[in-house]
Design an enzyme around this catalytic site. Sequence first.
Site, PDB file in Angstrom:
ATOM      1  CG  ASN A  70      -0.430   0.714   2.403  1.00  8.63           C
ATOM      2  OD1 ASN A  70      -0.474   1.951   2.488  1.00  8.63           O
ATOM      3  ND2 ASN A  70       0.120  -0.054   3.333  1.00  8.63           N
ATOM      4  CB  ILE A  72      -2.866   5.070   2.090  1.00  6.02           C
ATOM      5  CG1 ILE A  72      -3.236   3.573   2.044  1.00  6.02           C
ATOM      6  CG2 ILE A  72      -4.109   5.950   2.247  1.00  6.02           C
ATOM      7  CD1 ILE A  72      -4.145   3.138   0.938  1.00  6.02           C
ATOM      8  N   GLY A  73      -0.414   7.098   1.670  1.00  2.00           N
ATOM      9  CA  GLY A  73       0.150   8.439   1.836  1.00  2.00           C
ATOM     10  C   GLY A  73      -0.573   9.268   2.882  1.00  2.00           C
ATOM     11  CG  LEU A  74       0.491   9.186   6.531  1.00  4.49           C
ATOM     12  CD1 LEU A  74       1.332  10.062   7.449  1.00  4.49           C
ATOM     13  CD2 LEU A  74      -0.026   7.991   7.311  1.00  4.49           C
ATOM     14  CB  CYS A 132       4.110   6.668   7.461  1.00  8.69           C
ATOM     15  SG  CYS A 132       3.213   6.447   5.912  1.00  8.69           S
TER      16      CYS A 132
HETATM   17  C1  LIG Z   1      -3.868  -0.098   3.738  1.00  4.50           C
HETATM   18  C2  LIG Z   1      -2.975   0.144   4.906  1.00  4.50           C
HETATM   19  C3  LIG Z   1      -2.916   1.411   5.494  1.00  4.50           C
HETATM   20  C4  LIG Z   1      -2.096   1.648   6.583  1.00  4.50           C
HETATM   21  N1  LIG Z   1      -2.079   2.893   7.150  1.00  4.50           N
HETATM   22  C5  LIG Z   1      -1.348   3.110   8.269  1.00  4.50           C
HETATM   23  C6  LIG Z   1      -1.427   4.350   8.952  1.00  4.50           C
HETATM   24  O1  LIG Z   1      -2.156   5.274   8.576  1.00  4.50           O
HETATM   25  N2  LIG Z   1      -0.644   4.504  10.055  1.00  4.50           N
HETATM   26  C7  LIG Z   1       0.165   3.502  10.557  1.00  4.50           C
HETATM   27  O2  LIG Z   1       0.831   3.703  11.567  1.00  4.50           O
HETATM   28  N3  LIG Z   1       0.227   2.300   9.939  1.00  4.50           N
HETATM   29  C8  LIG Z   1      -0.515   2.088   8.821  1.00  4.50           C
HETATM   30  N4  LIG Z   1      -0.475   0.861   8.221  1.00  4.50           N
HETATM   31  C9  LIG Z   1       0.405  -0.198   8.782  1.00  4.50           C
HETATM   32  C10 LIG Z   1      -0.358  -1.126   9.726  1.00  4.50           C
HETATM   33  O3  LIG Z   1      -0.891  -0.438  10.831  1.00  4.50           O
HETATM   34  C11 LIG Z   1       0.548  -2.285  10.215  1.00  4.50           C
HETATM   35  O4  LIG Z   1       1.615  -1.743  10.963  1.00  4.50           O
HETATM   36  C12 LIG Z   1       1.143  -3.098   9.078  1.00  4.50           C
HETATM   37  O5  LIG Z   1       0.214  -3.225   8.020  1.00  4.50           O
HETATM   38  C13 LIG Z   1       1.570  -4.506   9.528  1.00  4.50           C
HETATM   39  O6  LIG Z   1       0.486  -5.238  10.037  1.00  4.50           O
HETATM   40  P1  LIG Z   1      -0.410  -6.248   9.134  1.00  4.50           P
HETATM   41  O7  LIG Z   1       0.535  -7.109   8.372  1.00  4.50           O
HETATM   42  O8  LIG Z   1      -1.275  -6.981  10.106  1.00  4.50           O
HETATM   43  O9  LIG Z   1      -1.224  -5.386   8.215  1.00  4.50           O
HETATM   44  C14 LIG Z   1      -1.295   0.598   7.112  1.00  4.50           C
HETATM   45  C15 LIG Z   1      -1.355  -0.674   6.535  1.00  4.50           C
HETATM   46  C16 LIG Z   1      -2.179  -0.915   5.454  1.00  4.50           C
HETATM   47  C17 LIG Z   1      -2.231  -2.311   4.874  1.00  4.50           C
END
Ligand SMILES: Cc1cc2nc3c(=O)[nH]c(=O)nc-3n(C[C@H](O)[C@H](O)[C@H](O)COP(=O)(O)O)c2cc1C
Length: 313
Positions: A70, A72-74, A132
């Site tokens: 991903n 998304i770019g916050l 991020c």
């Molecule tokens: C679509 C998407 C958006 C994410 N947006 C953020 C975010 O805004 N802030 C953040 O700290 N982590 C963000 N993450 C990271 C997740 O919080 C997490 O740290 C990471 O995906 C690893 O966990 P997972 O494998 O269970 O997804 C995002 C992950 C995904 C897949």
Amino acid sequence: MQPKLSVSMGRLQLKNPVMVASGTFGYAEELKDLLDLKELGGIITKTITLKPRQGNPPPRTCETPAGMLNSIGLENPGIEKFIKEKLPFISKIGVPIIISIASEDDPEEFVKLSRRLDKINAVSAIELNISCPNIKSSKLKAKSPKLIAQDPKATYNLVQAVRKVTKKTLITKLSPNVTDITEIAIAAEKAGSNAVSLINTITGMSIDINTRRAKIATLTGGLSGPAIRPIALGMIWEVYQKIKIPIIGMGGIMDASSALEFFIAGATAISVGTANFVNPKISQEIIEGVKRYLQENKMVSIYKLVGSLQCLR
Ligand SMILES: Cc1cc2nc3c(=O)[nH]c(=O)nc-3n(C[C@H](O)[C@H](O)[C@H](O)COP(=O)(O)O)c2cc1C
């Protein structure tokens, strides 16, 4: 026997150690019809910034073997709109709300955001997203390294500055895109962080061979899902040896069995991310599965499991 699932970190008390990870659960209202939100241990919101952000151009996600990328770019409405439009719903759910924050250009934005959130009772804790991989900050870009979470000194300075303006529980979210994650965890602990969460996504790429274009617009993005689980577990185990504050573990948790691995490696709580896109009810199922495991193994508390890795062969 009902095993005790509650855990605490700083002033934050969770009735169970299963939360949802930032960015994968929106601002909770979007998911309200798909699961019982009040069963969750806590909700970590999508990262917010001082000003609204549109995020990166599409395509912003793609599937990869055993995971997804991903960028998304916050994308977020900015803190004031968040407080006005999103917080009223989440603060009524009845579970701890952890607000994830980030800066766009200037680390000082973390301080401004924390000062604003400190005054709001409904905010249970603040997660500092210093990791991020998908934003290009002009001030930070000029320096090396790119992310605060890639530099122990920058991490220390930032956490210390935020610590001065809030008594709320501070969680520092670490990046796996580093040589030694333990140095960053130690810096966060020394500066007053109450917990660390790890891991954020790992920088990666996927290519369409027909167009010879990257599958996401920013070329590289953050890899998440089961593909990164062994990396997350390895890093949690390493960090667990080096710090005393609790670890919130994440990275590829898809079910109760994978969640249990994280506790055994040293996580006091976990966050479920990518799995929410596959099954929004998965966190509830994980809570039940963890409870069953503790009962079957005659463990009175989740703390018996934390860091219980058997190292002797
Ligand atoms: C679509 C998407 C958006 C994410 N947006 C953020 C975010 O805004 N802030 C953040 O700290 N982590 C963000 N993450 C990271 C997740 O919080 C997490 O740290 C990471 O995906 C690893 O966990 P997972 O494998 O269970 O997804 C995002 C992950 C995904 C897949």
